[in-house]
Design a protein around this motif. Structure first.
Motif, PDB file in Angstrom:
ATOM      1  N   GLU A  86       0.833  -1.207   0.000  1.00  0.00           N
ATOM      2  CA  GLU A  86       0.000   0.000   0.000  1.00  0.00           C
ATOM      3  C   GLU A  86       0.867   1.257   0.000  1.00  0.00           C
ATOM      4  O   GLU A  86       0.522   2.255  -0.639  1.00  0.00           O
ATOM      5  CB  GLU A  86      -0.945   0.001   1.204  1.00  0.00           C
ATOM      6  CG  GLU A  86      -1.965   1.124   1.140  1.00  0.00           C
ATOM      7  CD  GLU A  86      -3.012   1.058   2.228  1.00  0.00           C
ATOM      8  OE1 GLU A  86      -3.914   1.917   2.231  1.00  0.00           O
ATOM      9  OE2 GLU A  86      -2.923   0.164   3.097  1.00  0.00           O
ATOM     10  N   SER A  87       1.992   1.205   0.679  1.00  0.00           N
ATOM     11  CA  SER A  87       2.916   2.349   0.644  1.00  0.00           C
ATOM     12  C   SER A  87       3.449   2.572  -0.768  1.00  0.00           C
ATOM     13  O   SER A  87       3.599   3.714  -1.216  1.00  0.00           O
ATOM     14  CB  SER A  87       4.072   2.123   1.622  1.00  0.00           C
ATOM     15  OG  SER A  87       3.612   2.063   2.956  1.00  0.00           O
ATOM     16  N   GLU A  88       3.742   1.486  -1.482  1.00  0.00           N
ATOM     17  CA  GLU A  88       4.163   1.616  -2.882  1.00  0.00           C
ATOM     18  C   GLU A  88       3.081   2.303  -3.709  1.00  0.00           C
ATOM     19  O   GLU A  88       3.374   3.182  -4.533  1.00  0.00           O
ATOM     20  CB  GLU A  88       4.463   0.244  -3.477  1.00  0.00           C
ATOM     21  CG  GLU A  88       5.757  -0.391  -3.008  1.00  0.00           C
ATOM     22  CD  GLU A  88       6.007  -1.721  -3.689  1.00  0.00           C
ATOM     23  OE1 GLU A  88       7.112  -2.266  -3.531  1.00  0.00           O
ATOM     24  OE2 GLU A  88       5.104  -2.226  -4.384  1.00  0.00           O
ATOM     25  N   ARG A  89       1.827   1.919  -3.485  1.00  0.00           N
ATOM     26  CA  ARG A  89       0.736   2.527  -4.253  1.00  0.00           C
ATOM     27  C   ARG A  89       0.618   4.018  -3.955  1.00  0.00           C
ATOM     28  O   ARG A  89       0.353   4.825  -4.862  1.00  0.00           O
ATOM     29  CB  ARG A  89      -0.582   1.818  -3.963  1.00  0.00           C
ATOM     30  CG  ARG A  89      -0.630   0.373  -4.431  1.00  0.00           C
ATOM     31  CD  ARG A  89      -2.046  -0.151  -4.473  1.00  0.00           C
ATOM     32  NE  ARG A  89      -2.690  -0.185  -3.184  1.00  0.00           N
ATOM     33  CZ  ARG A  89      -2.665  -1.215  -2.349  1.00  0.00           C
ATOM     34  NH1 ARG A  89      -1.981  -2.306  -2.686  1.00  0.00           N
ATOM     35  NH2 ARG A  89      -3.281  -1.181  -1.190  1.00  0.00           N
ATOM     36  N   LEU A  90       0.783   4.392  -2.704  1.00  0.00           N
ATOM     37  CA  LEU A  90       0.727   5.812  -2.361  1.00  0.00           C
ATOM     38  C   LEU A  90       1.826   6.592  -3.076  1.00  0.00           C
ATOM     39  O   LEU A  90       1.597   7.679  -3.603  1.00  0.00           O
ATOM     40  CB  LEU A  90       0.854   5.990  -0.846  1.00  0.00           C
ATOM     41  CG  LEU A  90      -0.349   5.582   0.009  1.00  0.00           C
ATOM     42  CD1 LEU A  90      -0.015   5.749   1.490  1.00  0.00           C
ATOM     43  CD2 LEU A  90      -1.575   6.398  -0.346  1.00  0.00           C
ATOM     44  N   ASP A 110      -3.588   0.415 -19.191  1.00  0.00           N
ATOM     45  CA  ASP A 110      -3.921   1.801 -19.527  1.00  0.00           C
ATOM     46  C   ASP A 110      -2.682   2.679 -19.608  1.00  0.00           C
ATOM     47  O   ASP A 110      -2.786   3.859 -19.943  1.00  0.00           O
ATOM     48  CB  ASP A 110      -4.890   2.381 -18.492  1.00  0.00           C
ATOM     49  CG  ASP A 110      -6.262   1.728 -18.565  1.00  0.00           C
ATOM     50  OD1 ASP A 110      -6.747   1.514 -19.694  1.00  0.00           O
ATOM     51  OD2 ASP A 110      -6.845   1.415 -17.514  1.00  0.00           O
ATOM     52  N   GLN A 111      -1.522   2.147 -19.261  1.00  0.00           N
ATOM     53  CA  GLN A 111      -0.244   2.855 -19.365  1.00  0.00           C
ATOM     54  C   GLN A 111       0.683   2.068 -20.290  1.00  0.00           C
ATOM     55  O   GLN A 111       0.392   0.919 -20.646  1.00  0.00           O
ATOM     56  CB  GLN A 111       0.398   3.012 -17.987  1.00  0.00           C
ATOM     57  CG  GLN A 111      -0.444   3.792 -16.985  1.00  0.00           C
ATOM     58  CD  GLN A 111      -0.576   5.247 -17.352  1.00  0.00           C
ATOM     59  OE1 GLN A 111       0.379   5.860 -17.820  1.00  0.00           O
ATOM     60  NE2 GLN A 111      -1.750   5.812 -17.129  1.00  0.00           N
ATOM     61  N   ILE A 112       1.783   2.697 -20.663  1.00  0.00           N
ATOM     62  CA  ILE A 112       2.749   2.043 -21.539  1.00  0.00           C
ATOM     63  C   ILE A 112       4.035   1.803 -20.756  1.00  0.00           C
ATOM     64  O   ILE A 112       4.703   2.757 -20.344  1.00  0.00           O
ATOM     65  CB  ILE A 112       3.042   2.908 -22.785  1.00  0.00           C
ATOM     66  CG1 ILE A 112       1.742   3.298 -23.495  1.00  0.00           C
ATOM     67  CG2 ILE A 112       3.954   2.153 -23.747  1.00  0.00           C
ATOM     68  CD1 ILE A 112       1.946   4.212 -24.679  1.00  0.00           C
ATOM     69  N   HIS A 113       4.347   0.530 -20.500  1.00  0.00           N
ATOM     70  CA  HIS A 113       5.573   0.124 -19.790  1.00  0.00           C
ATOM     71  C   HIS A 113       5.711   0.884 -18.468  1.00  0.00           C
ATOM     72  O   HIS A 113       6.767   1.460 -18.160  1.00  0.00           O
ATOM     73  CB  HIS A 113       6.803   0.348 -20.674  1.00  0.00           C
ATOM     74  CG  HIS A 113       6.790  -0.456 -21.933  1.00  0.00           C
ATOM     75  ND1 HIS A 113       6.780  -1.837 -21.933  1.00  0.00           N
ATOM     76  CD2 HIS A 113       6.764  -0.068 -23.234  1.00  0.00           C
ATOM     77  CE1 HIS A 113       6.764  -2.271 -23.188  1.00  0.00           C
ATOM     78  NE2 HIS A 113       6.746  -1.220 -23.986  1.00  0.00           N
ATOM     79  N   ARG A 114       4.639   0.868 -17.718  1.00  0.00           N
ATOM     80  CA  ARG A 114       4.637   1.552 -16.423  1.00  0.00           C
ATOM     81  C   ARG A 114       3.801   0.728 -15.444  1.00  0.00           C
ATOM     82  O   ARG A 114       2.772   0.152 -15.819  1.00  0.00           O
ATOM     83  CB  ARG A 114       4.042   2.948 -16.572  1.00  0.00           C
ATOM     84  CG  ARG A 114       4.135   3.803 -15.326  1.00  0.00           C
ATOM     85  CD  ARG A 114       3.792   5.247 -15.664  1.00  0.00           C
ATOM     86  NE  ARG A 114       3.989   6.115 -14.516  1.00  0.00           N
ATOM     87  CZ  ARG A 114       4.020   7.440 -14.594  1.00  0.00           C
ATOM     88  NH1 ARG A 114       3.866   8.049 -15.757  1.00  0.00           N
ATOM     89  NH2 ARG A 114       4.205   8.181 -13.517  1.00  0.00           N
ATOM     90  N   THR A 115       4.236   0.658 -14.180  1.00  0.00           N
ATOM     91  CA  THR A 115       3.514  -0.120 -13.188  1.00  0.00           C
ATOM     92  C   THR A 115       2.154   0.512 -12.922  1.00  0.00           C
ATOM     93  O   THR A 115       2.053   1.704 -12.651  1.00  0.00           O
ATOM     94  CB  THR A 115       4.307  -0.211 -11.880  1.00  0.00           C
ATOM     95  OG1 THR A 115       5.589  -0.777 -12.138  1.00  0.00           O
ATOM     96  CG2 THR A 115       3.574  -1.080 -10.867  1.00  0.00           C
ATOM     97  N   GLU A 116       1.098  -0.293 -13.006  1.00  0.00           N
ATOM     98  CA  GLU A 116      -0.254   0.165 -12.739  1.00  0.00           C
ATOM     99  C   GLU A 116      -0.816  -0.604 -11.544  1.00  0.00           C
ATOM    100  O   GLU A 116      -0.561  -1.803 -11.394  1.00  0.00           O
ATOM    101  CB  GLU A 116      -1.151  -0.059 -13.953  1.00  0.00           C
ATOM    102  CG  GLU A 116      -0.653   0.601 -15.231  1.00  0.00           C
ATOM    103  CD  GLU A 116      -1.500   0.250 -16.433  1.00  0.00           C
ATOM    104  OE1 GLU A 116      -2.741   0.421 -16.355  1.00  0.00           O
ATOM    105  OE2 GLU A 116      -0.944  -0.202 -17.450  1.00  0.00           O
ATOM    106  N   ASP A 117      -1.571   0.078 -10.717  1.00  0.00           N
ATOM    107  CA  ASP A 117      -2.208  -0.557  -9.562  1.00  0.00           C
ATOM    108  C   ASP A 117      -3.678  -0.782  -9.899  1.00  0.00           C
ATOM    109  O   ASP A 117      -4.499   0.132  -9.869  1.00  0.00           O
ATOM    110  CB  ASP A 117      -2.056   0.319  -8.327  1.00  0.00           C
ATOM    111  CG  ASP A 117      -0.600   0.449  -7.900  1.00  0.00           C
ATOM    112  OD1 ASP A 117       0.024  -0.596  -7.647  1.00  0.00           O
ATOM    113  OD2 ASP A 117      -0.090   1.577  -7.839  1.00  0.00           O
TER     114      ASP A 117
END
Length: 545
Positions: free
Chosen positions: A102-106, A328-335
């Motif tokens: 959750e800290s990563e998501r923040l 929905d993103q390009i080569h990027r981490t999505e939550d």
């Protein structure tokens, strides 16, 4: 005996590196236990090391260039303290992988960070040391922006820093010219006021048709386990609104709005994977209307209204997130949120509280996500807002939508979305519109209006590994849109189902905080009158693909 002495002589002749290879296996560092093993053992967090990486990686030969090194020197990296203040843990806390996630998501939610990772790096004596790695993006932006959709263009001149002096604050100065108005804007955002969980927004704009002032001070439920929230919002807005038909303005009126809200909430935190939150507050919302200089039909002028009401709300949120890429993103981490969510808020406006008449005020939302298979995901969402007065429903709006993702071949993706809206007795200043700026890309902006709306989008998304100048990832799309609005009121124009096809280029910014994905689309309408322009091109910046 001879063999024994020969073996000892061999050891003396070996180099030190070889002796190290012959050392007993138990002299090597012990491997880190699994997350479950650390939690079961009651491990606590020891040292927390924070590493904020530059915009460009000097260890990458393709980014070890003079221009990129200069950009790194000019860029003020995010201060370690700014990262530390957002973490949901501290040394001495029990180790929890859920809290780390959750800290990563923040952190990933911050515009000034491209990505974030938190990992254990050492375990000894019941303590686990953590490493927090975050990568900055370029946050000082000055220049000219351009957008085009639905046959209308917009341009803005902007100076903005979304990470002022590396402190996570944002300051924006902007001059824009859109189809609606020209505007000069000053805005300040502080997501961690004085290092706390309070957030502050101050905004002021002077527009060609009026102006806006805003102050918002809040402490949200910043995590699933947070126990209380509070907030205050005050905003005034003076503008000229327009009514549209077939992409053309039919009437204009001046709209003055005053909004004030005081709110607070309590929660018992996260239990069994769910967070339950109760909120309450008081809202004052006054809308006043008057004819604009070029107003054509006084019968279409909305009536003034004042809502002033206490309210109570309830929220239910499930802890079910998953990391993904190339959705929905390009080569990027999505939550990706796959859990259940429900929200309900009920209030009662009355002359006793300062309203103009007795009305119930409500809004509700619900959403959920599912994996249909390893390569298929389905996301549902819905919402309902409105009022209930002496004559029944007022300005009621029901929205529902479904989004479908299918990893159909390789890393590429087929995407489909179906959205629908139904309005009941809408306020005259609230139109359900559909056009080039709202999903029907082959048509002028705000082309259709009514009190019913449906939109279908089918899109094949392509994710390439082309990374020109290491500034933006490149993607592409082939799409089909179909939609319509309609109304049962006599005299309303119903155009039927309108369709378009098109192709698009996507540029996913990996270095800038201004916008995540730039869309360049070419769309061709398949229906409509003969005088309709048969090619529409659009340039927009959006949060996703």
């Amino acid at each position: 005996m001879y063999k024994k002495w020969r073996f000892l002589a061999l050891l003396l002749l070996l180099p030190t590196s070889s002796l190290a290879q012959l050392s007993p296996p138990d002299s090597a560092p012990a491997p880190l236990p699994s997350d479950d093993a650390l939690e079961d053992s009651g491990a606590v967090i020891g040292e927390v090391r924070i590493e904020v990486q530059d915009v460009f990686d000097p260890e990458d030969p393709k980014e070890d260039k003079a221009l990129y090194r200069l950009a790194n020197r000019l860029h003020r990296t995010t201060r370690d303290q700014v990262i530390a203040e957002q973490l949901l843990f501290k040394p001495g806390d029990r180790y929890s992988r859920r809290v780390l996630d959750e800290s990563e998501r923040l952190l990933r939610g911050d515009r000034y960070l491209y990505d974030a990772e938190i990992r254990p790096v050492r375990y000894a004596d019941g303590k686990v040391d953590l490493e927090v790695i975050a990568r900055d993006v370029w946050t000082l932006n000055a220049g000219v922006g351009y957008g085009h959709s639905g046959g209308a263009s917009s341009i803005h001149f902007q100076v903005q820093d979304t990470n002022l002096l590396g402190m996570g604050k944002s300051l924006t100065l902007e001059q824009s010219n859109t189809v609606d108005r020209s505007s000069s804007l000053v805005r300040y955002d502080d997501p961690e006021l004085f290092g706390s969980r309070f957030q502050l927004r101050l905004g002021f704009s002077s527009n060609s048709d009026g102006g806006e002032r805003e102050i918002n001070l809040s402490r949200p439920f910043y995590s699933l386990d947070s126990r209380w929230s509070a907030g205050l919002t005050a905003r005034t807005d003076d503008r000229v609104d327009s009514l549209y038909e077939l992409g053309e303005i039919t009437d204009r009126f001046r709209h003055q709005q005053d909004h004030f809200e005081l709110r607070g909430g309590l929660s018992n935190g996260l239990h069994d994977g769910w967070a339950r939150r109760w909120t309450a507050g008081f809202t004052f919302l006054r809308d006043r209307f008057s004819p604009a200089e070029d107003f054509a039909d006084p019968s279409l002028l909305p009536g003034d209204r004042t809502l002033s009401y206490p309210w109570i709300g309830f929220d239910l949120v499930q802890d079910d997130f998953e990391e993904a890429r190339n959705l929905d993103q390009i080569h990027r981490t999505e939550d990706l949120f796959l859990g259940g969510q429900a929200h309900l808020r009920l209030g009662f406006s009355s002359p006793v509280f300062g309203g103009d008449q007795n009305r119930a005020v409500y809004d509700a939302t619900a959403s959920h996500g599912f994996h249909l298979s390893e390569n298929q995901t389905l996301l549902f969402s819905s919402g309902l807002t409105g009022r209930w007065g002496r004559d029944g429903a007022e300005d009621a709006l029901l929205d529902a939508g479904v989004r479908y993702y299918w990893r159909d071949f390789g890393e590429h993706l087929f995407f489909a979305t179906l959205e629908g809206s139904v309005a009941e007795n809408p306020d005259p200043d609230h139109q359900l519109l559909l056009g080039g700026d709202s999903g029907l890309r082959g048509y002028p902006l705000r082309y259709q209006d009514g009190d019913r709306r449906v939109l279908l989008t089918l899109e094949q998304r392509f994710f390439t590994h082309w990374y020109p100048l290491h500034l933006a990832h490149v993607g592409a799309a082939v799409f089909f849109d179909a939609g319509r609005t309609w109304s049962d009121l006599p005299g309303d124009r119903n155009l039927g189902l309108l369709k378009d096809v098109g192709v698009g280029l996507r540029l996913g910014s990996s270095r800038s905080a201004l916008g995540q994905v730039i869309h360049i689309d070419l769309a061709f309408p398949l229906d409509g009158p003969a005088d309709l322009k048969r090619t529409q091109w659009l340039v927009t910046t959006k949060a996703g693909f």
